[in-house]
Design a protein around this motif. Structure first.
Motif, PDB file in Angstrom:
ATOM      1  N   ILE A  71       0.787  -1.218   0.023  1.00 22.62           N
ATOM      2  CA  ILE A  71       0.098   0.159   0.015  1.00 22.62           C
ATOM      3  C   ILE A  71       0.817   1.282   0.042  1.00 22.62           C
ATOM      4  CG2 ILE A  71      -1.526   1.410   1.604  1.00 22.62           C
ATOM      5  CD1 ILE A  71      -2.871  -1.389   2.225  1.00 22.62           C
ATOM      6  N   GLY A  72       0.404   2.289  -0.736  1.00 25.82           N
ATOM      7  CA  GLY A  72       1.167   3.472  -0.992  1.00 25.82           C
ATOM      8  C   GLY A  72       0.255   4.742  -0.666  1.00 25.82           C
ATOM      9  N   GLY A  81       6.533   6.045   5.984  1.00 30.76           N
ATOM     10  CA  GLY A  81       6.794   7.451   5.984  1.00 30.76           C
ATOM     11  C   GLY A  81       5.866   8.202   5.004  1.00 30.76           C
ATOM     12  N   VAL A  82       4.804   7.762   4.703  1.00 25.78           N
ATOM     13  CA  VAL A  82       4.047   8.709   3.849  1.00 25.78           C
ATOM     14  C   VAL A  82       3.430   9.786   4.669  1.00 25.78           C
ATOM     15  CG1 VAL A  82       1.908   8.740   2.581  1.00 25.78           C
ATOM     16  CG2 VAL A  82       3.425   6.814   2.157  1.00 25.78           C
ATOM     17  N   LEU A  83       3.293  10.903   4.278  1.00 30.31           N
ATOM     18  CA  LEU A  83       2.711  11.989   5.238  1.00 30.31           C
ATOM     19  C   LEU A  83       1.901  12.704   4.045  1.00 30.31           C
ATOM     20  CD1 LEU A  83       5.938  13.821   6.935  1.00 30.31           C
ATOM     21  CD2 LEU A  83       4.264  12.169   7.972  1.00 30.31           C
ATOM     22  N   TYR A  84       1.059  13.319   4.631  1.00 27.88           N
ATOM     23  CA  TYR A  84      -0.051  14.087   3.771  1.00 27.88           C
ATOM     24  C   TYR A  84       0.269  15.758   4.258  1.00 27.88           C
ATOM     25  CZ  TYR A  84      -1.646   9.612   2.844  1.00 27.88           C
ATOM     26  OH  TYR A  84      -1.983   8.319   2.095  1.00 27.88           O
ATOM     27  N   ALA A  91       0.596   8.733  15.527  1.00 29.15           N
ATOM     28  CA  ALA A  91       1.062   7.861  16.467  1.00 29.15           C
ATOM     29  C   ALA A  91       2.561   8.124  16.301  1.00 29.15           C
ATOM     30  CB  ALA A  91       0.639   6.428  16.210  1.00 29.15           C
ATOM     31  N   TRP A  92       2.997   7.854  15.134  1.00 28.98           N
ATOM     32  CA  TRP A  92       4.421   8.022  14.786  1.00 28.98           C
ATOM     33  C   TRP A  92       5.149   9.580  14.629  1.00 28.98           C
ATOM     34  CZ3 TRP A  92       7.662   3.901  16.158  1.00 28.98           C
ATOM     35  CH2 TRP A  92       6.966   2.583  16.352  1.00 28.98           C
ATOM     36  N   LEU A  93       4.326  10.430  14.647  1.00 32.31           N
ATOM     37  CA  LEU A  93       4.632  11.803  14.443  1.00 32.31           C
ATOM     38  C   LEU A  93       4.680  12.785  15.404  1.00 32.31           C
ATOM     39  CD1 LEU A  93       5.471  12.541  11.476  1.00 32.31           C
ATOM     40  CD2 LEU A  93       3.189  13.525  11.267  1.00 32.31           C
TER      41      LEU A  93
END
Ligand SMILES: Cc1ncc(COP(=O)(O)O)c(C=O)c1O
Length: 135
Positions: free
Chosen positions: A11-12, A56-59, A80-82
Motif C-alpha cells: 500500500i502506498g 513514512g507517507v505524510l499528507y 502515532a509515529w509523528l
C-alpha cells in the motif's frame, strides 16, 4: 479512501482525488449498506487518516483540511509515529497542528500521538490533541 498499491501489493499514498467531497459522495452512493441515504444531504462523521504510515507517507494536512472542513464533522489524524513533527520546520504543514498553524472553521481536528514511541520511558503514554472551532 482507497490508497494506491504497487505491483508487489504494498500500500502506498492515498491520491488527492480521494479526499475530494464529490469522491466521498460517490462512495456513499455506491455503498449497498447505505441504500436510502441521500449522499448529497448526509455529512460523514469522521475521517481517520494514518499520518505517517510505516513507510513514512505524510499528507499535507492543510490541503486535506481545506477540502473537508465543514463536510466531515471530525478530522482525525493518527500521528502515532509523528509527535516530533511540530518541533522541526522540516515537517511544514505535513502534520495536523502547531502553534503558528491555521485552524479549521467548522470541523473538529484531532491528532492522536503516541509519545511513548518517541520518548522511551514514558510508559504507554499517548495523548489526544483537539482543536474545536467552537472553543
Ligand atoms: C499508526 C498507529 N496508530 C495507532 C497506534 C496505537 O497507538 P498507542 O500505542 O498510542 O495506543 C499505533 C501503534 O503502534 C500505530 O502504529
Amino acid at each position: 479512501m482507497r490508497p494506491t498499491r504497487n505491483h508487489w501489493g504494498i500500500i502506498g499514498p492515498i491520491p488527492h482525488s480521494e479526499f475530494e467531497p464529490e469522491s466521498i459522495r460517490a462512495k456513499i452512493r455506491a455503498n449497498p449498506l447505505l441504500a436510502g441515504v441521500d449522499a448529497d444531504a448526509v455529512k460523514p462523521r469522521v475521517m481517520t487518516l494514518t499520518q505517517s504510515t510505516y513507510d513514512g507517507v505524510l499528507y499535507n494536512t492543510e490541503e486535506i483540511k481545506s477540502l473537508l472542513d465543514g463536510y466531515v464533522d471530525n478530522l482525525h489524524f493518527d500521528e502515532a509515529w509523528l509527535p516530533h513533527a511540530a518541533f522541526h520546520p522540516f515537517y511544514g504543514t505535513y502534520h495536523a497542528m502547531g502553534r503558528k498553524r491555521g485552524r479549521t472553521k467548522h470541523s473538529v481536528t484531532y491528532a492522536t500521538q503516541s509519545i511513548h514511541k518517541l520518548l522511551a520511558g514514558i510508559s504507554q503514554a499517548s495523548h489526544v490533541l483537539v482543536q474545536d472551532p467552537r472553543m
